[in-house]
Write an enzyme that holds these catalytic residues in place. Sequence first.
Site, PDB file in Angstrom:
ATOM      1  N   PHE A 190     -13.884  -2.280  -3.772  1.00  8.55           N
ATOM      2  CA  PHE A 190     -13.372  -1.274  -4.708  1.00  8.55           C
ATOM      3  C   PHE A 190     -13.096  -1.881  -6.104  1.00  8.55           C
ATOM      4  O   PHE A 190     -13.790  -1.563  -7.085  1.00  8.55           O
ATOM      5  CB  PHE A 190     -12.116  -0.651  -4.072  1.00  8.55           C
ATOM      6  CG  PHE A 190     -11.151   0.017  -4.996  1.00  8.55           C
ATOM      7  CD1 PHE A 190     -11.592   0.940  -5.948  1.00  8.55           C
ATOM      8  CD2 PHE A 190      -9.787  -0.251  -4.911  1.00  8.55           C
ATOM      9  CE1 PHE A 190     -10.686   1.579  -6.793  1.00  8.55           C
ATOM     10  CE2 PHE A 190      -8.878   0.378  -5.745  1.00  8.55           C
ATOM     11  CZ  PHE A 190      -9.327   1.287  -6.699  1.00  8.55           C
ATOM     12  N   GLY A 224     -16.966  -4.117   1.979  1.00  7.24           N
ATOM     13  CA  GLY A 224     -17.717  -3.786   0.763  1.00  7.24           C
ATOM     14  C   GLY A 224     -18.849  -2.812   1.063  1.00  7.24           C
ATOM     15  O   GLY A 224     -19.251  -2.644   2.210  1.00  7.24           O
ATOM     16  N   ALA A 247     -10.832 -10.360   0.196  1.00  8.83           N
ATOM     17  CA  ALA A 247      -9.646 -10.513   1.045  1.00  8.83           C
ATOM     18  C   ALA A 247      -9.732  -9.543   2.212  1.00  8.83           C
ATOM     19  O   ALA A 247     -10.448  -8.539   2.153  1.00  8.83           O
ATOM     20  CB  ALA A 247      -8.372 -10.232   0.246  1.00  8.83           C
ATOM     21  N   TYR A 286       0.361  -9.798   5.587  1.00  9.30           N
ATOM     22  CA  TYR A 286      -0.567  -9.686   4.449  1.00  9.30           C
ATOM     23  C   TYR A 286       0.047 -10.306   3.191  1.00  9.30           C
ATOM     24  O   TYR A 286      -0.590 -11.096   2.491  1.00  9.30           O
ATOM     25  CB  TYR A 286      -0.906  -8.210   4.227  1.00  9.30           C
ATOM     26  CG  TYR A 286      -1.654  -7.929   2.954  1.00  9.30           C
ATOM     27  CD1 TYR A 286      -3.003  -8.241   2.830  1.00  9.30           C
ATOM     28  CD2 TYR A 286      -1.000  -7.360   1.846  1.00  9.30           C
ATOM     29  CE1 TYR A 286      -3.690  -7.987   1.647  1.00  9.30           C
ATOM     30  CE2 TYR A 286      -1.675  -7.111   0.670  1.00  9.30           C
ATOM     31  CZ  TYR A 286      -3.018  -7.415   0.577  1.00  9.30           C
ATOM     32  OH  TYR A 286      -3.683  -7.168  -0.592  1.00  9.30           O
ATOM     33  N   VAL A 328      -3.154   5.250  -0.419  1.00  8.05           N
ATOM     34  CA  VAL A 328      -2.632   6.600  -0.171  1.00  8.05           C
ATOM     35  C   VAL A 328      -3.360   7.674  -0.984  1.00  8.05           C
ATOM     36  O   VAL A 328      -3.634   8.771  -0.470  1.00  8.05           O
ATOM     37  CB  VAL A 328      -1.088   6.654  -0.382  1.00  8.05           C
ATOM     38  CG1 VAL A 328      -0.693   6.293  -1.787  1.00  8.05           C
ATOM     39  CG2 VAL A 328      -0.517   8.007  -0.009  1.00  8.05           C
ATOM     40  N   PHE A 353       4.764   9.796   5.558  1.00 11.29           N
ATOM     41  CA  PHE A 353       5.742   9.057   6.370  1.00 11.29           C
ATOM     42  C   PHE A 353       7.132   9.193   5.745  1.00 11.29           C
ATOM     43  O   PHE A 353       7.288   9.056   4.532  1.00 11.29           O
ATOM     44  CB  PHE A 353       5.346   7.580   6.466  1.00 11.29           C
ATOM     45  CG  PHE A 353       4.025   7.382   7.174  1.00 11.29           C
ATOM     46  CD1 PHE A 353       3.959   7.434   8.558  1.00 11.29           C
ATOM     47  CD2 PHE A 353       2.852   7.184   6.460  1.00 11.29           C
ATOM     48  CE1 PHE A 353       2.747   7.275   9.219  1.00 11.29           C
ATOM     49  CE2 PHE A 353       1.638   7.027   7.103  1.00 11.29           C
ATOM     50  CZ  PHE A 353       1.580   7.074   8.492  1.00 11.29           C
TER      51      PHE A 353
HETATM   52  N1  LIG Z   1      -6.136  -1.975  -3.732  1.00 12.57           N
HETATM   53  C1  LIG Z   1      -4.921  -2.312  -4.097  1.00 12.57           C
HETATM   54  O1  LIG Z   1      -4.051  -1.448  -4.314  1.00 12.57           O
HETATM   55  C2  LIG Z   1      -4.545  -3.769  -4.277  1.00 12.57           C
HETATM   56  C3  LIG Z   1      -3.229  -4.074  -4.647  1.00 12.57           C
HETATM   57  C4  LIG Z   1      -2.879  -5.407  -4.807  1.00 12.57           C
HETATM   58  C5  LIG Z   1      -3.819  -6.411  -4.638  1.00 12.57           C
HETATM   59  N2  LIG Z   1      -5.073  -6.096  -4.250  1.00 12.57           N
HETATM   60  C6  LIG Z   1      -6.037  -7.187  -4.062  1.00 12.57           C
HETATM   61  O2  LIG Z   1      -7.242  -6.884  -4.747  1.00 12.57           O
HETATM   62  C7  LIG Z   1      -8.363  -7.427  -4.047  1.00 12.57           C
HETATM   63  C8  LIG Z   1      -9.427  -6.356  -3.839  1.00 12.57           C
HETATM   64  O3  LIG Z   1      -8.893  -5.292  -3.063  1.00 12.57           O
HETATM   65  P1  LIG Z   1      -9.684  -3.929  -2.854  1.00 12.57           P
HETATM   66  O4  LIG Z   1      -8.662  -2.871  -2.709  1.00 12.57           O
HETATM   67  O5  LIG Z   1     -10.759  -3.797  -3.868  1.00 12.57           O
HETATM   68  O6  LIG Z   1     -10.311  -4.168  -1.409  1.00 12.57           O
HETATM   69  P2  LIG Z   1     -11.798  -3.971  -0.853  1.00 12.57           P
HETATM   70  O7  LIG Z   1     -11.706  -4.057   0.640  1.00 12.57           O
HETATM   71  O8  LIG Z   1     -12.422  -2.759  -1.424  1.00 12.57           O
HETATM   72  O9  LIG Z   1     -12.547  -5.249  -1.417  1.00 12.57           O
HETATM   73  C9  LIG Z   1     -12.500  -6.495  -0.782  1.00 12.57           C
HETATM   74  C10 LIG Z   1     -13.913  -7.054  -0.749  1.00 12.57           C
HETATM   75  O10 LIG Z   1     -13.847  -8.366  -0.196  1.00 12.57           O
HETATM   76  C11 LIG Z   1     -14.904  -8.514   0.762  1.00 12.57           C
HETATM   77  N3  LIG Z   1     -14.477  -9.512   1.741  1.00 12.57           N
HETATM   78  C12 LIG Z   1     -13.491  -9.400   2.680  1.00 12.57           C
HETATM   79  N4  LIG Z   1     -13.393 -10.523   3.393  1.00 12.57           N
HETATM   80  C13 LIG Z   1     -14.330 -11.381   2.890  1.00 12.57           C
HETATM   81  C14 LIG Z   1     -14.715 -12.696   3.238  1.00 12.57           C
HETATM   82  N5  LIG Z   1     -14.136 -13.372   4.241  1.00 12.57           N
HETATM   83  N6  LIG Z   1     -15.712 -13.275   2.517  1.00 12.57           N
HETATM   84  C15 LIG Z   1     -16.327 -12.603   1.514  1.00 12.57           C
HETATM   85  N7  LIG Z   1     -16.013 -11.344   1.168  1.00 12.57           N
HETATM   86  C16 LIG Z   1     -15.021 -10.734   1.845  1.00 12.57           C
HETATM   87  C17 LIG Z   1     -15.084  -7.132   1.356  1.00 12.57           C
HETATM   88  O11 LIG Z   1     -16.344  -6.938   1.957  1.00 12.57           O
HETATM   89  C18 LIG Z   1     -14.874  -6.245   0.130  1.00 12.57           C
HETATM   90  O12 LIG Z   1     -16.062  -6.025  -0.557  1.00 12.57           O
HETATM   91  C19 LIG Z   1      -7.805  -8.021  -2.748  1.00 12.57           C
HETATM   92  O13 LIG Z   1      -7.673  -9.409  -2.932  1.00 12.57           O
HETATM   93  C20 LIG Z   1      -6.439  -7.376  -2.606  1.00 12.57           C
HETATM   94  O14 LIG Z   1      -5.535  -8.216  -1.925  1.00 12.57           O
HETATM   95  C21 LIG Z   1      -5.464  -4.795  -4.063  1.00 12.57           C
END
Ligand SMILES: NC(=O)c1ccc[n+]([C@@H]2O[C@H](COP(=O)([O-])OP(=O)(O)OC[C@H]3O[C@@H](n4cnc5c(N)ncnc54)[C@H](O)[C@@H]3O)[C@@H](O)[C@H]2O)c1
Length: 325
Positions: free
Chosen positions: A11, A36, A74, A140, A183, A200
């Site tokens: 994302f 992804g 992640a 987490y 959410v 919730f």
């Molecule tokens: N979405 C939020 O509200 C939010 C808030 C705080 C922090 N973050 C951080 O932002 C980052 C991105 O989050 P997101 O919401 O876009 O999540 P997402 O799941 O859409 O993106 C994560 C991507 O990482 C890839 N991935 C997962 N494990 C992997 C691995 N072992 N090796 C290689 N690729 C891997 C997944 O395939 C995916 O494309 C994360 O590090 C998350 O902790 C997100």
Amino acid sequence: MKVLVTGGAGFIASHICDRLIAIGHQVIVVDNMSSGKWENLNSKVVFYNVDICDPGLASVFEQEKPRVVIHHAAQVNVNRSLQNPARDAYVNTVGSINLFQNSFRFKVEKIIYASSAAVYGEPVYLGMDEKHPANPLSFYGISKLAPEYYLHAYASLYKFKYTILRYSNVYGPRQGTEQEGGVISIFMNNFAGHEESIVFGDGTATRDFIYVADVVDANIKCLELADGDTVNISTNQQTSILDLYYQIKLLFESRLEPVFTEKRLGDIQHSYLVNSRARQILKWEPRVSLPTGLKLTALYYNDGKNSPLDAQCFRGCHLASQHHS
Ligand SMILES: NC(=O)c1ccc[n+]([C@@H]2O[C@H](COP(=O)([O-])OP(=O)(O)OC[C@H]3O[C@@H](n4cnc5c(N)ncnc54)[C@H](O)[C@@H]3O)[C@@H](O)[C@H]2O)c1
């Protein structure tokens, strides 16, 4: 410049890739496609289907020699984290160490690390600034905090630059429904499918919702600024879950009411992050208000991939009227 983006099919990082390419950078993506999506991948990136925990990551660095690493890969699925905390720690902490080690070995100049409000845990005071104690309550949160310490250690042992960005709840087009802070995408998916949504507790819990284009802006600023710094990326504003629900309900012109259920164990009642450090150090501020960001996200649920990301593009766009319940 050559930038390696981990999680670039996900994302948030897929939007970062789009922007990097738009402003003329060369982008390498490392993603194992666990959450992804192929359609998120910009056609101009060089893509490696590699796990960040894999020793084979070294050959990507050897081949590409990136100058900057933007680290977003992640394990972000909250349920999976509860069921298998070891896997969470392995991907988010050990995988990050593998990435940092390769960055050091192959002379990366800077790492930008996507951390999270989850590192703070239960607020001791509101709004939380970067000096707020980091006492994560979730597996987490712990797995996201540990790489911050590793980054400090790597930077002090060997000379490379880093910036840690702690995001509040990020939302926008391409967000999945299982990730941290999902959410808004959950409510929108449900409204789009004419299904009820669960709230919730009594819905008075508040969160700080930041639009993904603003998060992209912050990452781009970090290419030049905030070396050695930890910075909250947030709106500084609280929105209750119920308020959010009714704003989205209006957008989808739905009559569905929320279904209330018991508060989840460990859920924090109020959380918002102060963003004054980002304003000062990054010369950054959130540009997209919640009502505009929600409209842009709702458009995505109508028009999918072709919906605009930026508020400027929003003028003249209307929600298709197919979402009546
Ligand atoms: N979405 C939020 O509200 C939010 C808030 C705080 C922090 N973050 C951080 O932002 C980052 C991105 O989050 P997101 O919401 O876009 O999540 P997402 O799941 O859409 O993106 C994560 C991507 O990482 C890839 N991935 C997962 N494990 C992997 C691995 N072992 N090796 C290689 N690729 C891997 C997944 O395939 C995916 O494309 C994360 O590090 C998350 O902790 C997100």
